[in-house]
Each structure stands twice: as C-alpha cells, then as structure tokens.
Design an enzyme around this catalytic site. Structure first.
Site, PDB file in Angstrom:
ATOM      1  N   ASP A  46       0.865  -1.185   0.000  1.00  0.00           N
ATOM      2  CA  ASP A  46       0.000   0.000   0.000  1.00  0.00           C
ATOM      3  C   ASP A  46       0.899   1.231   0.000  1.00  0.00           C
ATOM      4  O   ASP A  46       2.014   1.192   0.515  1.00  0.00           O
ATOM      5  CB  ASP A  46      -0.924   0.013   1.220  1.00  0.00           C
ATOM      6  CG  ASP A  46      -2.213   0.794   0.959  1.00  0.00           C
ATOM      7  OD1 ASP A  46      -3.287   0.182   0.948  1.00  0.00           O
ATOM      8  OD2 ASP A  46      -2.136   2.032   0.751  1.00  0.00           O
ATOM      9  N   ASP A  72       4.376   2.474  -4.279  1.00  0.00           N
ATOM     10  CA  ASP A  72       3.652   3.288  -5.256  1.00  0.00           C
ATOM     11  C   ASP A  72       3.584   2.431  -6.517  1.00  0.00           C
ATOM     12  O   ASP A  72       4.611   2.181  -7.159  1.00  0.00           O
ATOM     13  CB  ASP A  72       4.432   4.590  -5.507  1.00  0.00           C
ATOM     14  CG  ASP A  72       3.852   5.394  -6.678  1.00  0.00           C
ATOM     15  OD1 ASP A  72       2.815   4.979  -7.238  1.00  0.00           O
ATOM     16  OD2 ASP A  72       4.459   6.425  -7.032  1.00  0.00           O
ATOM     17  N   VAL A  73       2.386   1.969  -6.880  1.00  0.00           N
ATOM     18  CA  VAL A  73       2.273   1.010  -7.989  1.00  0.00           C
ATOM     19  C   VAL A  73       2.677   1.607  -9.336  1.00  0.00           C
ATOM     20  O   VAL A  73       2.970   0.879 -10.281  1.00  0.00           O
ATOM     21  CB  VAL A  73       0.846   0.405  -8.110  1.00  0.00           C
ATOM     22  CG1 VAL A  73       0.538  -0.484  -6.915  1.00  0.00           C
ATOM     23  CG2 VAL A  73      -0.216   1.482  -8.311  1.00  0.00           C
ATOM     24  N   ASN A  99      -5.060  -4.316  -7.149  1.00  0.00           N
ATOM     25  CA  ASN A  99      -6.251  -3.699  -6.568  1.00  0.00           C
ATOM     26  C   ASN A  99      -6.093  -2.206  -6.333  1.00  0.00           C
ATOM     27  O   ASN A  99      -7.079  -1.469  -6.342  1.00  0.00           O
ATOM     28  CB  ASN A  99      -6.563  -4.418  -5.241  1.00  0.00           C
ATOM     29  CG  ASN A  99      -7.535  -3.650  -4.383  1.00  0.00           C
ATOM     30  OD1 ASN A  99      -8.714  -3.547  -4.710  1.00  0.00           O
ATOM     31  ND2 ASN A  99      -7.044  -3.075  -3.292  1.00  0.00           N
ATOM     32  N   TYR A 168     -11.311   7.944 -14.981  1.00  0.00           N
ATOM     33  CA  TYR A 168     -11.475   6.660 -14.288  1.00  0.00           C
ATOM     34  C   TYR A 168     -11.949   5.594 -15.268  1.00  0.00           C
ATOM     35  O   TYR A 168     -11.403   4.491 -15.327  1.00  0.00           O
ATOM     36  CB  TYR A 168     -12.475   6.837 -13.144  1.00  0.00           C
ATOM     37  CG  TYR A 168     -12.592   5.653 -12.213  1.00  0.00           C
ATOM     38  CD1 TYR A 168     -11.605   5.400 -11.259  1.00  0.00           C
ATOM     39  CD2 TYR A 168     -13.687   4.805 -12.267  1.00  0.00           C
ATOM     40  CE1 TYR A 168     -11.715   4.330 -10.391  1.00  0.00           C
ATOM     41  CE2 TYR A 168     -13.803   3.730 -11.402  1.00  0.00           C
ATOM     42  CZ  TYR A 168     -12.821   3.500 -10.464  1.00  0.00           C
ATOM     43  OH  TYR A 168     -12.930   2.436  -9.608  1.00  0.00           O
ATOM     44  N   LYS A 172      -9.957   2.278 -16.401  1.00  0.00           N
ATOM     45  CA  LYS A 172     -10.518   0.951 -16.098  1.00  0.00           C
ATOM     46  C   LYS A 172     -10.865   0.190 -17.379  1.00  0.00           C
ATOM     47  O   LYS A 172     -10.756  -1.030 -17.431  1.00  0.00           O
ATOM     48  CB  LYS A 172     -11.741   1.090 -15.200  1.00  0.00           C
ATOM     49  CG  LYS A 172     -11.424   1.616 -13.787  1.00  0.00           C
ATOM     50  CD  LYS A 172     -10.461   0.705 -13.042  1.00  0.00           C
ATOM     51  CE  LYS A 172     -10.402   1.032 -11.548  1.00  0.00           C
ATOM     52  NZ  LYS A 172      -9.453   0.144 -10.822  1.00  0.00           N
ATOM     53  N   THR A 205     -16.724   1.507   0.387  1.00  0.00           N
ATOM     54  CA  THR A 205     -15.336   1.734   0.811  1.00  0.00           C
ATOM     55  C   THR A 205     -15.092   3.234   0.881  1.00  0.00           C
ATOM     56  O   THR A 205     -15.932   4.041   0.483  1.00  0.00           O
ATOM     57  CB  THR A 205     -14.327   1.158  -0.198  1.00  0.00           C
ATOM     58  OG1 THR A 205     -14.392   1.926  -1.419  1.00  0.00           O
ATOM     59  CG2 THR A 205     -14.619  -0.290  -0.524  1.00  0.00           C
TER      60      THR A 205
END
Lengths: 268, 269
Positions: A46, A72-73, A99, A168, A172, A205
């Site tokens: 994370d 940091d992805v 994720n 977004y 996605k 969430t």
C-alpha cells in the site's frame, strides 16, 4: 495449462503466495483477510504503510506468513523491489491482485491534464507494471503446488460502460483490454498463468468518499442506488469472494475473462 | 467444506457432462439434488452415485420444453425436500446443420429445449423460491456461441438460442432485483467442453477446436461446475445479471501468434 485439481475439503488457496496491492483498506483489506483465512501467504502492499501494517496486524491473529511493504504502484522500481523481496522470501509467486486505485475523476470538459495523468498512472500504468512484473517473475515455471498462477486486475463496471467519470473509465476500460491481451499472450506462450479482470459496481469503501452530512452527496448516492437492480452497494467481502474464486484453482479454465459483481448494474 | 449446506438444487440435464459434474460437486458441498434428464437412466445413475456417497438425491425424467414437465419437477422438489434454492438450467441441444436446410421444426426443437425450457424453468423456479421465503440462485448455461458464432458454421439455431438465453438472464435478474425478490439470476458462457455434445465432431474437427482455445485444451466439465458452484453459493451475493465467460481465453483475442507484429513506431508493412 493444467487441468483442475481442486480439493474442496481443504483451504481454497492453501500455501499460495499472494501479493495484494492497495491492501491497506477497502476491497484490498477484505481480500487479504479472506485469502489468508483460506491458507494463503499474503503480502500486503500500500502507498499508506500504516494502513498496510494495520491489515497485517489483523492477519497475524491467525497466520505468521504475512508481510507488508510501502509501494507506489506507478513506480517500476517499487515493483522490482517488491518482487525481489517476495521471491527471496518465498521462492515463487502464485497470485497477484492489482487492486490499488484512485477514484478522483469527473466529467470530460472539467478534467485537468494533471488529474487525468494521475488516474491513468495509478489505475492503468500501475496495473500494467504489476502484470509485467508478475509474468516475468512466474514465466514458464511451474509452481511447487502444481497449480496455475493467477493475476486478478480490479477494473470496474466503469471499465465496461461509460458513466461520467472520464479518466477513471478510460483507465478501467484500459485495464479490461490489457487483461485480455496479456491473457492471450500468456496462453499462446504456454505459460501457466491465468489473467482476468474483476468489475465491481458501487462498493462500500472509502473511495466512494461519501459525506453523510452533505445532502447533495446523499442525493447522488440514492440516485446511484436507484439504478442498481439490487438497490444497494456491495460490501468489500462480496468482491473479495470473487477474487478468492479467481485466485483459486476453481477458476482453472477462466482466462482473459471478466467477472462482473455489480448487483445487476450492467445487466440493464 | 459445505458451501451449499442444506440448499436444495434442481439441475436439468444432470445425467451427463456439465450437469453430472455439477450434481456431484453440489452434493460434495452439502446440497440436496433433484437430478433431471430426458434420459432417466442417466439421471438415476448420478443420483445413485450421490446416495452411495452418503448424499441426498432424487432422479426424474424431464423434458424441459414441456410446461407440465416443469410443474411436476418443481412439485417433486417441494414434496421431497420442502423447497428449492438453486436451479441450474443446463439441459441443451446442439444440432449442426446449414441454415438453408434447417426446417422450422428443427429450429423450434432447439429453441424449445435451449430457450423455452430455460424460460419456463426460470419462471417456475422464481415462483417456488418466493414461496419458500429463502434466497435463491438461478444459473443458466449459455455459451460463448451466444456472444459470437466463433467462426463455426451450421449452428445458427444454437447460437440464436444461447444469445437469447443471455438476455433472458439479464431481464430476469433485473425484474427480481427491482421487485426486491431475494433471487439472483446469472449465466455462464462456456467455451468448448469435453462432453458428449462434442462427440459429433471428427478427430480433425476436435483437434482444430482444441487449438482455437488459447490454453490449448477444452474445458473439463468440472471446470464449468466450479463456476456454477460459485454462482450458486452465497459467496456471489452481489452478482446478478452477469455473464461468466469460462472459455480458456477464446474470446480474449488473438491466439495463434501469426498476427502482424507492430514496431514501436507504428504498424509494420
């Protein structure tokens, strides 16, 4: 690709080595807990290390085989470091759950370039870097537990249909087709790696980021729920159950596919 | 594990292939089974196997295209087990013939089993499930040929029936959701599966069919049964109106690797 060897009497992902990005909260935390309960060795990454540590603290209640890492992805050096650590500790990787993601977005005409780039970097480039790192780490090697490796990319219903969240949705939607292309590539090369996307609808969430005091937010939320045939949002565990299915050998014939968990949102 | 503990499931076409694998898997997970098939002996064999291993199962002759057949099946489930929680509309037929030589009667036979059968099943199952006041899950077995013909000729009626089944699924899911019924309705679209339905293929056709699956093999029935189990169980509590494609990558894209390579600067000549 191996035929299924499913033992329903045992834990469903027993001894699988699993990386979950964004494991510090929401879907990522629920998935970390569920997979660990089913016998997985879970590595939680994370960008918020304290959140990741909190998840690992919860996992330690029933397993010692867990660890966490700040990541940091969108940074490929972080992926190199993560894979090096996992391979040196466990010797192999079975499952990657891409994720981590962010939700800032808005309509096209109001979207600033820097916001667009941040969403694409984290949600799409981050997923690409993860898929690439995992394929390079797993390659044509056969896992010691003889089952296929699985990469699960968390897309969204907004990766299937439009919906007023331009960056977004673009990110996605990219994840949906990145998944299919990488799945076809792995299958063609004879790699024992399945890659699928998962498409949650609204989930309870922090990303939903609803201010319960703000009447405008409440109205927007009610309007959204009214469009979901089941009339509610999902709890993180309901998404985690889909991830468990894709991570386990029960989904041995699924690759390049889309698992939609949206209460009927895209069925309409 | 008992992922379907005390659930009652009706599985059509349960005597062979995907249906038989599903019955066995469901029984292992604690469900009570009503195994139906047009071939009663085949259904009885599966039910006997389940009982031999300590499970509960009853076999029944069932022509899914018959309305009265469905009413008998649902009342049998009600009388034997007291309720119905899960319906797997699995029975199906595939007749390979060119469109121009397909009679209206041939067309109607395929539609009768694959689409009318599923429709009556969904309708009657919803009624039974509402009477039970327990949550329900209906799983319709469609096909990737309900998304595209997949380049296979001579399957017009099959493709049309499976495409119809996908949208029947979504419409039923929407209706159940909007009305607040605790019933989820989903479809599974398998690619090629190693079952009797493929026995009509020649060795060469079979090899070609395997080759078109990126993973290099057709599915085993249990590959599909595992997805049905997920949709049948409470684990999929937020999944409704969905289409699960379980096809070894067939619909994901290029397979053979003989597509044109593109250089970083753009398409090569």
């Amino acid at each position: 690709m191996n035929k299924p060897k499913v033992d329903h009497l045992s834990k469903r992902v027993k001894d699988k080595v699993v990386i979950i990005t964004g494991g510090g909260s929401g879907i990522g935390r629920a998935t970390s807990l569920l997979l660990a309960q089913h016998g997985a060795k879970v590595i939680v990454s994370d960008i918020d290390i304290e959140a990741a540590e909190e998840t690992v603290g919860q996992l330690r209640a029933f397993t010692d085989e867990t660890m966490c890492l700040e990541q940091d992805v969108a940074n490929h050096e972080h992926w190199d470091k993560l894979l090096e650590l996992v391979l040196s500790r466990y010797g192999h990787l079975d499952v990657l759950v891409n994720n981590a993601g962010i939700g800032i977005s808005g309509e096209c005409r109001h979207t600033r370039l820097e916001d667009w780039q941040r969403v694409i970097d984290i949600n799409l480039t981050g997923t690409f870097l993860g898929v690439q790192a995992a394929i390079n780490a797993i390659g044509d090697r056969i896992s010691p537990n003889q089952s296929s490796a699985s990469i699960i990319n968390i897309s969204s219903t907004y990766g299937l249909v439009g919906g007023g969240l331009v960056s977004y949705s673009a990110a996605k939607g990219g994840v949906t087709l990145l998944t299919k292309s990488a799945a076809a590539e792995c299958a063609r090369l004879g790699y024992n790696i399945r890659i699928n996307s998962l498409h949650p609808g609204g989930v309870n969430t922090a990303m939903a980021n609803i201010d319960s005091e703000d009447p405008d937010d409440q109205t927007a939320l009610q309007e959204f729920y009214a469009r979901v045939p089941m009339g509610r949002c999902a709890e993180p565990i309901e998404i985690a159950q889909g991830i468990l299915f894709l991570a386990s050998d029960e989904s041995s014939y699924m690759t390049g596919s889309e698992l939609v968990i949206d209460g009927g949102y895209t069925a309409v | 594990m008992s992922r379907l503990l005390d659930k009652v499931a009706v599985v059509t076409g349960g005597g062979s292939g995907i249906g038989a694998a599903t019955c066995r898997l469901f029984a292992n997970q604690g469900a009570k089974l009503l195994v139906t098939d047009i071939d009663l002996a085949a259904a009885q064999t599966i039910a006997d196997q389940i009982k031999g291993q300590g499970g509960e199962a009853v076999a029944m002759h069932h022509d899914v295209s018959s309305e009265s057949g469905w009413i008998s099946v649902m009342s049998c489930a009600q009388q034997t087990f007291g309720k119905v929680n899960i319906l797997v509309n699995n029975a199906g037929v595939c007749v390979q013939q060119d469109l121009i030589s397909t009679s209206l009667q041939d067309w109607r036979k395929t539609m009768g089993v694959n689409l009318d059968g599923a429709f009556i099943g969904v309708r009657e199952a919803i009624k039974s499930m509402l009477a039970n006041k327990e949550s329900g899950s209906i799983i319709n077995i469609a096909s990737v040929n309900g998304l595209s013909s997949g380049g296979i000729e001579g399957c017009a009626s099959y493709c049309a029936s499976k495409a119809g089944l996908r949208l029947l699924t979504k419409s039923a899911a929407l209706e159940c959701g909007r009305k607040g019924y605790p019933i989820r309705v989903n479809a599974i679209c398998p690619g090629g599966v190693n079952t009797a339905m493929n026995q009509m293929l020649s060795k060469e056709e079979l090899a070609a069919k395997e080759k078109c699956h990126p993973v290099g093999r057709m599915a085993e029935p249990v590959d599909i049964a595992n997805s049905i189990l997920f949709l049948a169980s409470e684990e999929s509590s937020f999944v409704t109106g969905a289409d699960f494609i379980v096809d070894g990558g067939v619909t994901a894209g290029f397979v053979s690797g003989d597509y044109p390579e593109m250089s970083a600067g753009g398409a090569s000549e």
